[in-house]
Design a protein around this motif. Structure first.
Motif, mmCIF file in Angstrom:
data_model
loop_
_atom_site.group_PDB
_atom_site.id
_atom_site.type_symbol
_atom_site.label_atom_id
_atom_site.label_comp_id
_atom_site.label_asym_id
_atom_site.label_seq_id
_atom_site.Cartn_x
_atom_site.Cartn_y
_atom_site.Cartn_z
ATOM 1 N N ASP A 11 0.854 -1.196 0.000
ATOM 2 C CA ASP A 11 0.000 0.000 0.000
ATOM 3 C C ASP A 11 0.884 1.237 0.000
ATOM 4 N N SER A 13 -0.283 4.203 0.961
ATOM 5 C CA SER A 13 -0.814 5.140 1.945
ATOM 6 C C SER A 13 -0.556 4.639 3.363
ATOM 7 N N ASP A 16 -3.892 4.629 5.305
ATOM 8 C CA ASP A 16 -4.729 3.460 5.013
ATOM 9 C C ASP A 16 -4.170 2.210 5.682
ATOM 10 N N ARG A 35 5.199 -2.653 5.445
ATOM 11 C CA ARG A 35 4.490 -2.028 4.329
ATOM 12 C C ARG A 35 5.479 -1.788 3.200
ATOM 13 N N GLU A 37 5.806 -0.664 -1.250
ATOM 14 C CA GLU A 37 5.111 0.075 -2.314
ATOM 15 C C GLU A 37 5.578 -0.283 -3.708
ATOM 16 N N CYS A 56 -3.214 -6.164 -0.122
ATOM 17 C CA CYS A 56 -2.700 -5.366 -1.230
ATOM 18 C C CYS A 56 -3.727 -4.363 -1.731
ATOM 19 N N ASP A 57 -3.327 -3.093 -1.782
ATOM 20 C CA ASP A 57 -4.140 -2.064 -2.433
ATOM 21 C C ASP A 57 -4.156 -2.386 -3.924
ATOM 22 N N TYR A 58 -5.168 -1.909 -4.623
ATOM 23 C CA TYR A 58 -5.263 -2.253 -6.044
ATOM 24 C C TYR A 58 -4.427 -1.327 -6.928
ATOM 25 N N MET A 60 -1.676 1.865 -7.098
ATOM 26 C CA MET A 60 -0.682 2.698 -6.430
ATOM 27 C C MET A 60 0.149 3.391 -7.500
ATOM 28 N N SER A 85 -9.004 -2.352 -1.080
ATOM 29 C CA SER A 85 -8.962 -1.131 -1.868
ATOM 30 C C SER A 85 -10.280 -0.383 -1.775
ATOM 31 N N SER A 106 -13.386 -3.975 0.626
ATOM 32 C CA SER A 106 -13.382 -2.535 0.387
ATOM 33 C C SER A 106 -12.823 -1.819 1.615
ATOM 34 N N LYS A 107 -12.016 -0.794 1.377
ATOM 35 C CA LYS A 107 -11.496 0.002 2.495
ATOM 36 C C LYS A 107 -12.630 0.720 3.218
#
Length: 193
Positions: A11, A13, A16, A35, A37, A56-58, A60, A85, A106-107
């Motif tokens: 991620d 952020s 987040d 974390r 990136e 994992c964020d979708y 970035m 995400s 979902s976040k």
């Protein structure tokens, strides 16, 4: 009582990531986490230590979930990956799951995170147990084959219809036939030969 959990967060952020970690803490997990990136940071973190789950964020700036999933798959890494995400619709989530993600959260609905993590950890443990059992069975079968093929006596098995389903190589030395000539034939036929 808190349960230990090693979490690799992909991620960009920090805020987040803190929300995700707070949700895991509220769900009873004591997290050891890192974390990352970028692809390079992901590979370094995976090499450094084992992880229980990857969140994992979708999207970035320098990386994406599809790229992370591809790297994980290419390196044969067997760790549950959950997409977490806020910017992904259902269609993209389905595509990510087809690409190797285990779930999507979902976040904006992080209350689903702990149940998803728990379910995927159980699934991963079940898969590891099945894999271990399959490997143990293969090893046992190989030992059995080695033993059966090195004895000097003929060892065979027949099915309920009386057909030979297995015969070891000693049959060649004792009767002059290759096992392939006998397997599948009625046992009585080869005994009369």
């Amino acid at each position: 009582m808190s349960r230990p959990l090693r979490v690799l967060l992909i991620d960009d952020s920090e805020a987040d990531a803190e929300l995700v970690l707070a949700e895991l803490c509220n769900g009873g997990y004591e997290t050891a986490w890192e974390r990352v990136e970028t692809a390079a940071a992901l590979m370094a973190a995976l090499a450094r230590q084992p992880w229980d789950v990857i969140l994992c964020d979708y999207v970035m700036p320098q990386f994406s979930a599809p790229a992370a999933l591809q790297l994980i798959r290419e390196h044969g890494i067997d760790i549950p990956v959950i997409i977490v995400s806020g910017q992904v619709g259902e269609e993209v989530a389905v595509t990510a799951m087809k690409g190797g993600a285990y779930d999507y959260v979902s976040k904006h609905k992080l209350t689903r995170l702990c149940p998803a993590v728990e379910r995927e950890l159980r699934e991963a443990e079940g898969q590891r147990a099945r894999k271990y059992a399959e490997e143990a069975l293969r090893a046992s079968e190989q030992k059995y084959r080695n033993l059966v093929e090195t004895v000097h006596d003929v060892i065979w098995s027949i099915d309920v219809a009386g057909r030979c389903t297995f015969i070891n190589r000693a049959v060649k030395r004792l009767l002059g036939y290759e096992p392939e000539e006998i397997v599948g034939r009625p046992f009585g036929d080869f005994m009369r030969v």
